[in-house]
Design a protein around this motif. Structure first.
Motif, PDB file in Angstrom:
ATOM      1  N   VAL A 198       0.845  -1.202   0.000  1.00  0.00           N
ATOM      2  CA  VAL A 198       0.000   0.000   0.000  1.00  0.00           C
ATOM      3  C   VAL A 198       0.878   1.248   0.000  1.00  0.00           C
ATOM      4  CG1 VAL A 198      -1.657   1.338   1.365  1.00  0.00           C
ATOM      5  CG2 VAL A 198      -2.008  -1.117   1.047  1.00  0.00           C
ATOM      6  N   LYS A 199       1.945   1.238   0.788  1.00  0.00           N
ATOM      7  CA  LYS A 199       2.874   2.375   0.799  1.00  0.00           C
ATOM      8  C   LYS A 199       3.490   2.589  -0.580  1.00  0.00           C
ATOM      9  CE  LYS A 199       4.107   1.838   5.657  1.00  0.00           C
ATOM     10  NZ  LYS A 199       5.131   1.359   6.592  1.00  0.00           N
ATOM     11  N   ARG A 200       3.850   1.493  -1.243  1.00  0.00           N
ATOM     12  CA  ARG A 200       4.439   1.595  -2.584  1.00  0.00           C
ATOM     13  C   ARG A 200       3.437   2.158  -3.583  1.00  0.00           C
ATOM     14  NH1 ARG A 200       6.729  -4.142  -3.730  1.00  0.00           N
ATOM     15  NH2 ARG A 200       7.083  -3.250  -5.788  1.00  0.00           N
ATOM     16  N   VAL A 201       2.174   1.752  -3.466  1.00  0.00           N
ATOM     17  CA  VAL A 201       1.133   2.282  -4.356  1.00  0.00           C
ATOM     18  C   VAL A 201       0.978   3.787  -4.128  1.00  0.00           C
ATOM     19  CG1 VAL A 201      -1.356   2.272  -4.832  1.00  0.00           C
ATOM     20  CG2 VAL A 201      -0.121   0.105  -4.667  1.00  0.00           C
ATOM     21  N   VAL A 202       0.939   4.201  -2.877  1.00  0.00           N
ATOM     22  CA  VAL A 202       0.822   5.625  -2.561  1.00  0.00           C
ATOM     23  C   VAL A 202       2.009   6.394  -3.151  1.00  0.00           C
ATOM     24  CG1 VAL A 202       0.867   7.317  -0.665  1.00  0.00           C
ATOM     25  CG2 VAL A 202      -0.614   5.304  -0.515  1.00  0.00           C
ATOM     26  N   ASP A 203       3.207   5.858  -2.992  1.00  0.00           N
ATOM     27  CA  ASP A 203       4.401   6.509  -3.545  1.00  0.00           C
ATOM     28  C   ASP A 203       4.331   6.600  -5.064  1.00  0.00           C
ATOM     29  OD1 ASP A 203       5.455   6.846  -1.009  1.00  0.00           O
ATOM     30  OD2 ASP A 203       6.812   5.123  -1.150  1.00  0.00           O
ATOM     31  N   LEU A 204       3.900   5.516  -5.709  1.00  0.00           N
ATOM     32  CA  LEU A 204       3.789   5.528  -7.174  1.00  0.00           C
ATOM     33  C   LEU A 204       2.776   6.562  -7.642  1.00  0.00           C
ATOM     34  CD1 LEU A 204       3.974   1.708  -7.955  1.00  0.00           C
ATOM     35  CD2 LEU A 204       5.536   3.461  -8.824  1.00  0.00           C
ATOM     36  N   TYR A 205       1.618   6.644  -6.961  1.00  0.00           N
ATOM     37  CA  TYR A 205       0.627   7.650  -7.336  1.00  0.00           C
ATOM     38  C   TYR A 205       1.167   9.064  -7.093  1.00  0.00           C
ATOM     39  CZ  TYR A 205      -3.322   4.603  -8.435  1.00  0.00           C
ATOM     40  OH  TYR A 205      -4.164   3.701  -9.035  1.00  0.00           O
ATOM     41  N   GLY A 206       1.923   9.253  -6.034  1.00  0.00           N
ATOM     42  CA  GLY A 206       2.540  10.555  -5.790  1.00  0.00           C
ATOM     43  C   GLY A 206       3.523  10.917  -6.887  1.00  0.00           C
ATOM     44  N   ASP A 207       4.341   9.951  -7.281  1.00  0.00           N
ATOM     45  CA  ASP A 207       5.297  10.182  -8.373  1.00  0.00           C
ATOM     46  C   ASP A 207       4.570  10.471  -9.682  1.00  0.00           C
ATOM     47  OD1 ASP A 207       7.314   9.686  -6.551  1.00  0.00           O
ATOM     48  OD2 ASP A 207       7.743   7.660  -7.305  1.00  0.00           O
ATOM     49  N   LEU A 208       3.495   9.734  -9.940  1.00  0.00           N
ATOM     50  CA  LEU A 208       2.709   9.972 -11.147  1.00  0.00           C
ATOM     51  C   LEU A 208       2.124  11.382 -11.155  1.00  0.00           C
ATOM     52  CD1 LEU A 208       0.757   6.636 -11.644  1.00  0.00           C
ATOM     53  CD2 LEU A 208       2.099   7.809 -13.381  1.00  0.00           C
ATOM     54  N   SER A 209       1.604  11.795 -10.027  1.00  0.00           N
ATOM     55  CA  SER A 209       1.015  13.134  -9.922  1.00  0.00           C
ATOM     56  C   SER A 209       2.059  14.205 -10.191  1.00  0.00           C
ATOM     57  CB  SER A 209       0.403  13.311  -8.530  1.00  0.00           C
ATOM     58  OG  SER A 209      -0.108  14.614  -8.387  1.00  0.00           O
ATOM     59  N   ASN A 210       3.231  14.062  -9.579  1.00  0.00           N
ATOM     60  CA  ASN A 210       4.312  15.032  -9.801  1.00  0.00           C
ATOM     61  C   ASN A 210       4.766  15.036 -11.253  1.00  0.00           C
ATOM     62  OD1 ASN A 210       4.343  15.885  -7.132  1.00  0.00           O
ATOM     63  ND2 ASN A 210       5.889  14.392  -6.529  1.00  0.00           N
ATOM     64  N   SER A 211       4.931  13.856 -11.836  1.00  0.00           N
ATOM     65  CA  SER A 211       5.366  13.768 -13.230  1.00  0.00           C
ATOM     66  C   SER A 211       4.337  14.381 -14.166  1.00  0.00           C
ATOM     67  CB  SER A 211       5.596  12.310 -13.628  1.00  0.00           C
ATOM     68  OG  SER A 211       6.648  11.761 -12.896  1.00  0.00           O
ATOM     69  N   PHE A 212       3.078  14.107 -13.887  1.00  0.00           N
ATOM     70  CA  PHE A 212       2.014  14.651 -14.734  1.00  0.00           C
ATOM     71  C   PHE A 212       1.998  16.176 -14.643  1.00  0.00           C
ATOM     72  CE2 PHE A 212      -2.399  15.832 -15.689  1.00  0.00           C
ATOM     73  CZ  PHE A 212      -2.520  15.269 -16.940  1.00  0.00           C
ATOM     74  N   SER A 213       2.099  16.708 -13.435  1.00  0.00           N
ATOM     75  CA  SER A 213       2.108  18.170 -13.262  1.00  0.00           C
ATOM     76  C   SER A 213       3.282  18.798 -14.000  1.00  0.00           C
ATOM     77  CB  SER A 213       2.185  18.527 -11.783  1.00  0.00           C
ATOM     78  OG  SER A 213       1.033  18.132 -11.116  1.00  0.00           O
ATOM     79  N   LYS A 214       4.457  18.185 -13.868  1.00  0.00           N
ATOM     80  CA  LYS A 214       5.638  18.713 -14.548  1.00  0.00           C
ATOM     81  C   LYS A 214       5.489  18.666 -16.062  1.00  0.00           C
ATOM     82  CE  LYS A 214       8.941  17.656 -10.900  1.00  0.00           C
ATOM     83  NZ  LYS A 214      10.049  16.793 -10.482  1.00  0.00           N
ATOM     84  N   SER A 215       4.938  17.564 -16.575  1.00  0.00           N
ATOM     85  CA  SER A 215       4.789  17.456 -18.030  1.00  0.00           C
ATOM     86  C   SER A 215       3.757  18.450 -18.544  1.00  0.00           C
ATOM     87  CB  SER A 215       4.424  16.030 -18.439  1.00  0.00           C
ATOM     88  OG  SER A 215       3.117  15.699 -18.017  1.00  0.00           O
ATOM     89  N   MET A 216       2.702  18.686 -17.777  1.00  0.00           N
ATOM     90  CA  MET A 216       1.689  19.664 -18.181  1.00  0.00           C
ATOM     91  C   MET A 216       2.258  21.080 -18.119  1.00  0.00           C
ATOM     92  SD  MET A 216      -1.121  18.232 -19.181  1.00  0.00           S
ATOM     93  CE  MET A 216      -0.018  17.113 -20.020  1.00  0.00           C
ATOM     94  N   ASP A 217       3.053  21.373 -17.080  1.00  0.00           N
ATOM     95  CA  ASP A 217       3.701  22.680 -16.984  1.00  0.00           C
ATOM     96  C   ASP A 217       4.644  22.901 -18.155  1.00  0.00           C
ATOM     97  OD1 ASP A 217       2.354  23.195 -14.630  1.00  0.00           O
ATOM     98  OD2 ASP A 217       4.070  22.749 -13.325  1.00  0.00           O
ATOM     99  N   ALA A 218       5.432  21.879 -18.472  1.00  0.00           N
ATOM    100  CA  ALA A 218       6.374  21.982 -19.590  1.00  0.00           C
ATOM    101  C   ALA A 218       5.627  22.149 -20.907  1.00  0.00           C
ATOM    102  CB  ALA A 218       7.274  20.755 -19.646  1.00  0.00           C
ATOM    103  N   SER A 219       4.529  21.437 -21.062  1.00  0.00           N
ATOM    104  CA  SER A 219       3.733  21.531 -22.283  1.00  0.00           C
ATOM    105  C   SER A 219       3.122  22.914 -22.420  1.00  0.00           C
ATOM    106  CB  SER A 219       2.640  20.464 -22.265  1.00  0.00           C
ATOM    107  OG  SER A 219       1.804  20.598 -23.383  1.00  0.00           O
TER     108      SER A 219
END
Length: 114
Positions: free
Chosen positions: A72-93
């Motif tokens: 469960v901790k790993r899933v939470v971390d993965l979703y956090g990483d996904l959220s950060n990556s998505f935000s960064k890619s949208m900002d860059a776009s």
């Protein structure tokens, strides 16, 4: 199911992200799904052990619950990483679109103001 996560998106241009970003997202979503599938199996085994009321099975549940919690901790971390990556890619776009980007034909595409 693995290939269906981003079906219909094409190369990502509709979202303003490149294929590499989509591949990263897909890989993370597959990891999350694998962990969730594993958790389902762990929960089933934990429930069976609990219903059996056998001391050996109840003792085994301690380790299974630890594994479940770690997943469960790993899933939470993965979703956090996904959220950060998505935000960064949208900002860059957004930044690339507002500044203007070079198209594949070599011409500069600039966002129109009206």
């Amino acid at each position: 199911m693995e290939g269906d996560i981003f079906s219909g998106i094409g190369n990502g241009s509709q979202l303003g992200v490149d294929g590499k970003v989509l591949q990263t997202f897909q890989k993370s979503f597959v990891q999350v799904q694998n962990l969730l599938d594993q958790n389902r199996l762990l929960i089933n085994e934990i429930n069976q052990n609990q219903e059996s009321k056998l001391p050996v099975n109840l003792t085994r549940n301690v380790g299974l619950i630890r594994e479940l919690n770690n997943n469960v901790k790993r899933v939470v971390d993965l979703y956090g990483d996904l959220s950060n990556s998505f935000s960064k890619s949208m900002d860059a776009s957004s930044e690339a679109e507002s500044v203007g980007v070079t198209r594949s034909d070599g011409k500069k595409r600039v966002r129109s103001s009206g």
